[in-house]
Design an enzyme around this catalytic site. Structure first.
Site, PDB file in Angstrom:
ATOM      1  CG  ASP A  31      -1.783  -1.042   1.178  1.00 35.61           C
ATOM      2  OD1 ASP A  31      -2.889  -0.869   0.750  1.00 35.61           O
ATOM      3  OD2 ASP A  31      -1.640  -2.165   1.860  1.00 35.61           O
ATOM      4  CG  ASP A  49      -7.704   1.973  -3.597  1.00 29.72           C
ATOM      5  OD1 ASP A  49      -6.904   1.767  -2.926  1.00 29.72           O
ATOM      6  OD2 ASP A  49      -9.066   1.577  -3.679  1.00 29.72           O
ATOM      7  CB  THR A  72      -5.354  -3.827   1.704  1.00 29.59           C
ATOM      8  OG1 THR A  72      -5.146  -2.783   0.852  1.00 29.59           O
ATOM      9  CG2 THR A  72      -4.279  -4.036   2.389  1.00 29.59           C
ATOM     10  N   GLY A 100     -12.379  -6.245  -3.565  1.00 35.07           N
ATOM     11  CA  GLY A 100     -12.132  -5.110  -4.353  1.00 35.07           C
ATOM     12  C   GLY A 100     -12.986  -4.621  -5.102  1.00 35.07           C
ATOM     13  CE  LYS A 114     -16.962  -6.530  -4.121  1.00 34.33           C
ATOM     14  NZ  LYS A 114     -15.785  -5.804  -3.493  1.00 34.33           N
TER      15      LYS A 114
END
Length: 358
Positions: free
Chosen positions: A110, A173, A178, A267, A271
């Protein structure tokens, strides 16, 4: 004839003339040198570099350039995400809890992805506001350069379009899904960039680091992805968060029938891709994407832009458009569809709006 008593020497006359020429030289040499320098600077030397072209005027942003930089940022961030995961150096830790009480994970993937993506976009577009999921260390002065080159597929499909810099907000993002990333469920992981103009999403980039697939689209511009053509509104396949499957399943089957398929997935980027025609072997297909709780705008902005560019919709559960200004959260849940009667879908699912505030 010279006055009486004064004789003009040829040598003296020569010296006098030379002194006069010296004075004139000093008076005009600076002026002439300045004019010569101005002429040389105003005309590019033969074979020398020309002034940069194609950049938007000061105070404006070319959305085509911003799209190209956003694609590169998502890919560069994805490289960090992949490297950390494959090296198994996640250094995962809890950064807090969701409203539902679940722990939110933070990994090196991240942070490193965020660092790379933020600095690339900030260096290229310093006047643009950038909102990111992860905090940016103000002491970090790293510069990630972009050579302002635009990929051929973007050049062919997108025309330059300038907008005021103050109207633009970029949402990053750096690592979507995560939780799944820590579980090594790599197919759900994406990196995303969204560009909103006056609060409306106009550019979306969704990149899958572990398969090197990138979807991008620009509203009133073009895209490298398209919607699927076959849908079933009577018994749709509904894709939802893994943790929300139970909440949605009962209401959805009461509404659409027992044959309705519920697809749990991780996530928001994944989708949205499920609604599109994506040439990915690990990508599931769905007809509707529903999220029933509070969600952050950097999770959904890119997908919203892609769907809008292709004629689809992403709204709150009550049908309100999501504005990408102000706070970083969306309170009203969401429902997303494409090539379907979106209003009819909302009317069929009235009870989910209550769930979104829990």
């Amino acid at each position: 004839m010279a006055p009486m008593g004064i004789r003009l020497s040829p040598l003296g006359m020569a010296v006098f003339c030379l002194l006069g020429l010296g004075v004139l030289y000093h008076l005009y040499s600076g002026f002439l040198a300045g004019r010569f320098a101005f002429f040389m600077l105003s005309e590019p030397a033969a074979g020398g570099p020309e002034p940069p072209r194609g950049s938007a005027p000061a105070g404006t942003v070319d959305l085509r350039e911003l799209l190209a930089a956003s694609v590169l940022a998502a890919v560069r961030g994805g490289e960090e995400v992949k490297r950390v995961r494959e090296g198994n150096v996640l250094n995962a830790k809890a950064k807090g809890k969701t409203r539902e009480g679940a722990e939110e994970q933070l990994t090196s993937g991240d942070l490193l992805s965020n660092r790379r993506m933020f600095h690339l976009l900030k260096a290229a577009f310093p006047a643009v506001q950038i909102n990111s999921e992860e905090r940016v260390d103000t002491a970090d002065q790293e510069t990630v350069s972009w050579d302002r080159s635009i990929p051929e597929d973007i050049k062919q499909k997108i025309q330059p379009k300038e907008v005021p810099a103050e109207s633009v907000t970029v949402w990053i993002d750096p690592l979507d899904a995560t939780q799944e990333y820590t579980e090594d469920l790599r197919q759900y992981v994406t990196t995303m960039v969204c560009v909103a103009v006056n609060g409306k999403p106009v550019i979306g980039v969704i990149h899958k680091p572990f398969s090197a697939y990138t979807a991008w689209a620009m509203v009133d511009g073009g895209s490298n992805v398209k919607a699927r053509s076959s849908y079933n509104e009577k018994t749709p396949r509904i894709i939802v968060s893994r943790s929300h499957a139970g909440k949605v399943e009962q209401v959805a089957r009461q509404t659409f029938g027992n044959k309705t398929v519920i697809i749990p997935a991780g996530g928001a980027g994944y989708k949205v891709l499920a609604l599109l025609d994506v040439a990915e072997k690990n990508q599931e297909e769905a007809d509707v994407y529903i999220h029933v709780t509070y969600i952050k705008k950097w999770d959904v902005c890119a997908g919203n832009a892609v769907l809008r560019a292709l004629g689809g919709h992403m709204t709150t559960l009550t049908g309100e458009e999501i504005s990408y200004t102000g706070s970083d959260g969306n309170e009203g849940g969401l429902i997303a569809s494409i090539n379907m009667n979106h209003k009819a879908l909302i009317e069929k699912l009235p009870d989910l709006e209550k769930t979104s505030h829990k």
